[in-house]
Scaffold this motif. Structure first.
Motif, PDB file in Angstrom:
ATOM      1  N   THR A  61     -54.895 -17.440  50.584  1.00  0.00           N
ATOM      2  CA  THR A  61     -55.440 -17.382  49.232  1.00  0.00           C
ATOM      3  C   THR A  61     -56.933 -17.103  49.306  1.00  0.00           C
ATOM      4  O   THR A  61     -57.564 -17.256  50.361  1.00  0.00           O
ATOM      5  CB  THR A  61     -55.227 -18.710  48.495  1.00  0.00           C
ATOM      6  OG1 THR A  61     -55.997 -19.737  49.153  1.00  0.00           O
ATOM      7  CG2 THR A  61     -53.758 -19.100  48.484  1.00  0.00           C
ATOM      8  N   TYR A  62     -57.508 -16.731  48.180  1.00  0.00           N
ATOM      9  CA  TYR A  62     -58.944 -16.455  48.155  1.00  0.00           C
ATOM     10  C   TYR A  62     -59.745 -17.698  48.520  1.00  0.00           C
ATOM     11  O   TYR A  62     -60.726 -17.623  49.267  1.00  0.00           O
ATOM     12  CB  TYR A  62     -59.367 -15.944  46.775  1.00  0.00           C
ATOM     13  CG  TYR A  62     -60.832 -15.605  46.705  1.00  0.00           C
ATOM     14  CD1 TYR A  62     -61.314 -14.417  47.255  1.00  0.00           C
ATOM     15  CD2 TYR A  62     -61.744 -16.475  46.117  1.00  0.00           C
ATOM     16  CE1 TYR A  62     -62.656 -14.109  47.217  1.00  0.00           C
ATOM     17  CE2 TYR A  62     -63.095 -16.172  46.076  1.00  0.00           C
ATOM     18  CZ  TYR A  62     -63.548 -14.984  46.621  1.00  0.00           C
ATOM     19  OH  TYR A  62     -64.886 -14.684  46.588  1.00  0.00           O
ATOM     20  N   ASP A  63     -59.333 -18.856  47.994  1.00  0.00           N
ATOM     21  CA  ASP A  63     -60.041 -20.100  48.311  1.00  0.00           C
ATOM     22  C   ASP A  63     -60.008 -20.386  49.802  1.00  0.00           C
ATOM     23  O   ASP A  63     -61.011 -20.809  50.390  1.00  0.00           O
ATOM     24  CB  ASP A  63     -59.425 -21.280  47.546  1.00  0.00           C
ATOM     25  CG  ASP A  63     -59.788 -21.262  46.073  1.00  0.00           C
ATOM     26  OD1 ASP A  63     -60.647 -20.441  45.692  1.00  0.00           O
ATOM     27  OD2 ASP A  63     -59.228 -22.060  45.307  1.00  0.00           O
ATOM     28  N   GLU A  64     -58.867 -20.152  50.429  1.00  0.00           N
ATOM     29  CA  GLU A  64     -58.769 -20.356  51.876  1.00  0.00           C
ATOM     30  C   GLU A  64     -59.650 -19.354  52.620  1.00  0.00           C
ATOM     31  O   GLU A  64     -60.271 -19.685  53.634  1.00  0.00           O
ATOM     32  CB  GLU A  64     -57.317 -20.225  52.333  1.00  0.00           C
ATOM     33  CG  GLU A  64     -56.426 -21.360  51.864  1.00  0.00           C
ATOM     34  CD  GLU A  64     -54.962 -21.108  52.172  1.00  0.00           C
ATOM     35  OE1 GLU A  64     -54.285 -22.059  52.601  1.00  0.00           O
ATOM     36  OE2 GLU A  64     -54.494 -19.960  51.982  1.00  0.00           O
ATOM     37  N   TYR A  65     -59.720 -18.137  52.123  1.00  0.00           N
ATOM     38  CA  TYR A  65     -60.521 -17.096  52.764  1.00  0.00           C
ATOM     39  C   TYR A  65     -61.996 -17.473  52.822  1.00  0.00           C
ATOM     40  O   TYR A  65     -62.658 -17.290  53.851  1.00  0.00           O
ATOM     41  CB  TYR A  65     -60.329 -15.771  52.011  1.00  0.00           C
ATOM     42  CG  TYR A  65     -61.368 -14.723  52.305  1.00  0.00           C
ATOM     43  CD1 TYR A  65     -61.487 -14.155  53.575  1.00  0.00           C
ATOM     44  CD2 TYR A  65     -62.238 -14.277  51.308  1.00  0.00           C
ATOM     45  CE1 TYR A  65     -62.439 -13.182  53.844  1.00  0.00           C
ATOM     46  CE2 TYR A  65     -63.191 -13.308  51.566  1.00  0.00           C
ATOM     47  CZ  TYR A  65     -63.290 -12.767  52.838  1.00  0.00           C
ATOM     48  OH  TYR A  65     -64.241 -11.810  53.092  1.00  0.00           O
ATOM     49  N   ILE A  66     -62.537 -18.022  51.727  1.00  0.00           N
ATOM     50  CA  ILE A  66     -63.957 -18.375  51.740  1.00  0.00           C
ATOM     51  C   ILE A  66     -64.187 -19.832  52.103  1.00  0.00           C
ATOM     52  O   ILE A  66     -65.321 -20.309  52.115  1.00  0.00           O
ATOM     53  CB  ILE A  66     -64.646 -18.050  50.393  1.00  0.00           C
ATOM     54  CG1 ILE A  66     -64.012 -18.842  49.247  1.00  0.00           C
ATOM     55  CG2 ILE A  66     -64.621 -16.575  50.117  1.00  0.00           C
ATOM     56  CD1 ILE A  66     -64.760 -18.668  47.944  1.00  0.00           C
ATOM     57  N   GLY A  67     -63.085 -20.556  52.412  1.00  0.00           N
ATOM     58  CA  GLY A  67     -63.208 -21.899  52.946  1.00  0.00           C
ATOM     59  C   GLY A  67     -63.564 -22.970  51.950  1.00  0.00           C
ATOM     60  O   GLY A  67     -64.311 -23.901  52.260  1.00  0.00           O
ATOM     61  N   ILE A  68     -63.030 -22.868  50.739  1.00  0.00           N
ATOM     62  CA  ILE A  68     -63.328 -23.888  49.743  1.00  0.00           C
ATOM     63  C   ILE A  68     -62.070 -24.631  49.340  1.00  0.00           C
ATOM     64  O   ILE A  68     -60.949 -24.155  49.512  1.00  0.00           O
ATOM     65  CB  ILE A  68     -63.988 -23.290  48.482  1.00  0.00           C
ATOM     66  CG1 ILE A  68     -63.002 -22.392  47.710  1.00  0.00           C
ATOM     67  CG2 ILE A  68     -65.231 -22.511  48.833  1.00  0.00           C
ATOM     68  CD1 ILE A  68     -63.526 -21.914  46.391  1.00  0.00           C
ATOM     69  N   ALA A  69     -62.278 -25.841  48.815  1.00  0.00           N
ATOM     70  CA  ALA A  69     -61.158 -26.624  48.292  1.00  0.00           C
ATOM     71  C   ALA A  69     -60.807 -26.102  46.912  1.00  0.00           C
ATOM     72  O   ALA A  69     -61.694 -25.747  46.133  1.00  0.00           O
ATOM     73  CB  ALA A  69     -61.554 -28.092  48.210  1.00  0.00           C
ATOM     74  N   PRO A  70     -59.529 -26.023  46.561  1.00  0.00           N
ATOM     75  CA  PRO A  70     -59.144 -25.529  45.238  1.00  0.00           C
ATOM     76  C   PRO A  70     -59.742 -26.399  44.141  1.00  0.00           C
ATOM     77  O   PRO A  70     -59.809 -27.614  44.268  1.00  0.00           O
ATOM     78  CB  PRO A  70     -57.609 -25.626  45.243  1.00  0.00           C
ATOM     79  CG  PRO A  70     -57.235 -25.707  46.686  1.00  0.00           C
ATOM     80  CD  PRO A  70     -58.365 -26.389  47.374  1.00  0.00           C
TER      81      PRO A  70
END
Length: 299
Positions: free
Chosen positions: A187-196
């Motif tokens: 997912t995009y959030d996983e790609y930039i390393g952030i928590a949903p």
């Protein structure tokens, strides 16, 4: 006398034609920029979903060789030599119909769909750059990608002709799922390393958050008043600061990062005008942050 003048005039015109550059470009040989007042900005291109330009998907022929563009860049990786192009092509149209800017983070590739985003790693020094591919080339058998002058500066090979690199396509689908090279899709959030982020909280929770933020601001003697866009919640401070710098440069808005527990809340603002805050929120939602929401804070 008249005949002599005509001969001299004709000779002058012929000489001018011979000395004028021929073809599309004003330079015969490519060069670095003539004058660079400062080191070019080398912020990476910001990958996002862009539909491919279908008119660039047709097979074509250059220097007697046929090329067939890929229908998708997903899963694409390649290792080889990168060159760079500069002053000669600066200001001319790319294959994608855009104006080439040697100070932008862009590139040319023979077969990738246009536009594509690519992470380029210089295998000699491990420096990386993210570029947007919007042109065709380089048409040499021993080169796989042609980078802009700015990208070559970032990768540390602008003072020489080529560098051995690895390129990996950063592929976005319409739902903002991301595939980097041959790595698994995330997912995009996983790609930039952030928590949903959760959905926009109820007004009572927003008020509580504003109260916590107010306490933090009072402790640091900072006074902020206006609208903020809550973009992401991250547990990694360095990652939060990195994304904060990119978003601030991209949208030309200050950033604010209150800490609640061990979570850094990445916010853009303050923005005094509510209409401008709403416009920024819509841009963020369209560009990969669909769960962003607006907060009003008054101190």
């Amino acid at each position: 006398m008249r005949t002599l003048l005509l001969i001299l005039f004709a000779s002058f015109i012929l000489a001018a034609c011979k000395s004028a550059p021929s073809g599309r470009y004003t330079q015969h040989q490519d060069t670095a920029p003539n004058h660079v007042a400062k080191v070019p900005e080398t912020l990476d291109a910001v990958p996002k979903y862009e539909a491919y330009r279908m008119f660039n998907s047709r097979p074509y022929k250059v220097l007697g060789k046929h090329y067939t563009p890929l229908t998708s860049g997903k899963g694409f990786e390649e290792v080889g030599y990168a060159s760079w192009y500069g002053q000669k092509f600066h200001g001319h149209l790319t294959s994608n119909g855009e104006t080439y800017n040697m100070f932008a983070m862009s590139a040319a590739h023979k077969t990738l769909p246009l536009p594509s985003y690519v992470r380029v790693t210089n295998l000699d020094n491990d420096k990386q750059a993210i570029v947007r591919v919007n042109d065709r080339g380089p048409f040499h058998d021993n080169r796989i990608i042609d980078l802009s002058y700015a990208a070559a500066v970032k990768l540390g090979y602008h003072n020489k002709g080529t560098a051995k690199v690895k390129i990996e396509v950063i592929h976005f689908d319409p739902e903002n799922n991301v595939t980097v090279g041959v790595n698994p899709t995330v997912t995009y959030d996983e790609y930039i390393g952030i928590a949903p982020l959760p959905s926009a909280p109820p007004s009572s929770e927003v008020a509580a958050n504003a109260s916590v933020q107010s306490d933090n601001l009072q402790q640091t003697s900072i006074s902020l008043d206006g609208y903020f866009i809550q973009v992401a919640a991250l547990s990694n401070q360095k990652k939060a600061e990195s994304i904060s710098n990119v978003l601030s440069a991209l949208y030309q808005v200050p950033t604010h990062m209150p800490v609640v527990g061990n979570v850094y809340k990445l916010q853009l603002g303050p923005i005094e005008d509510e209409a401008l805050a709403h416009e920024l929120l819509e841009q963020l939602k369209q560009n990969g942050y669909p769960q962003a929401y607006k907060i009003k804070q008054t101190l």
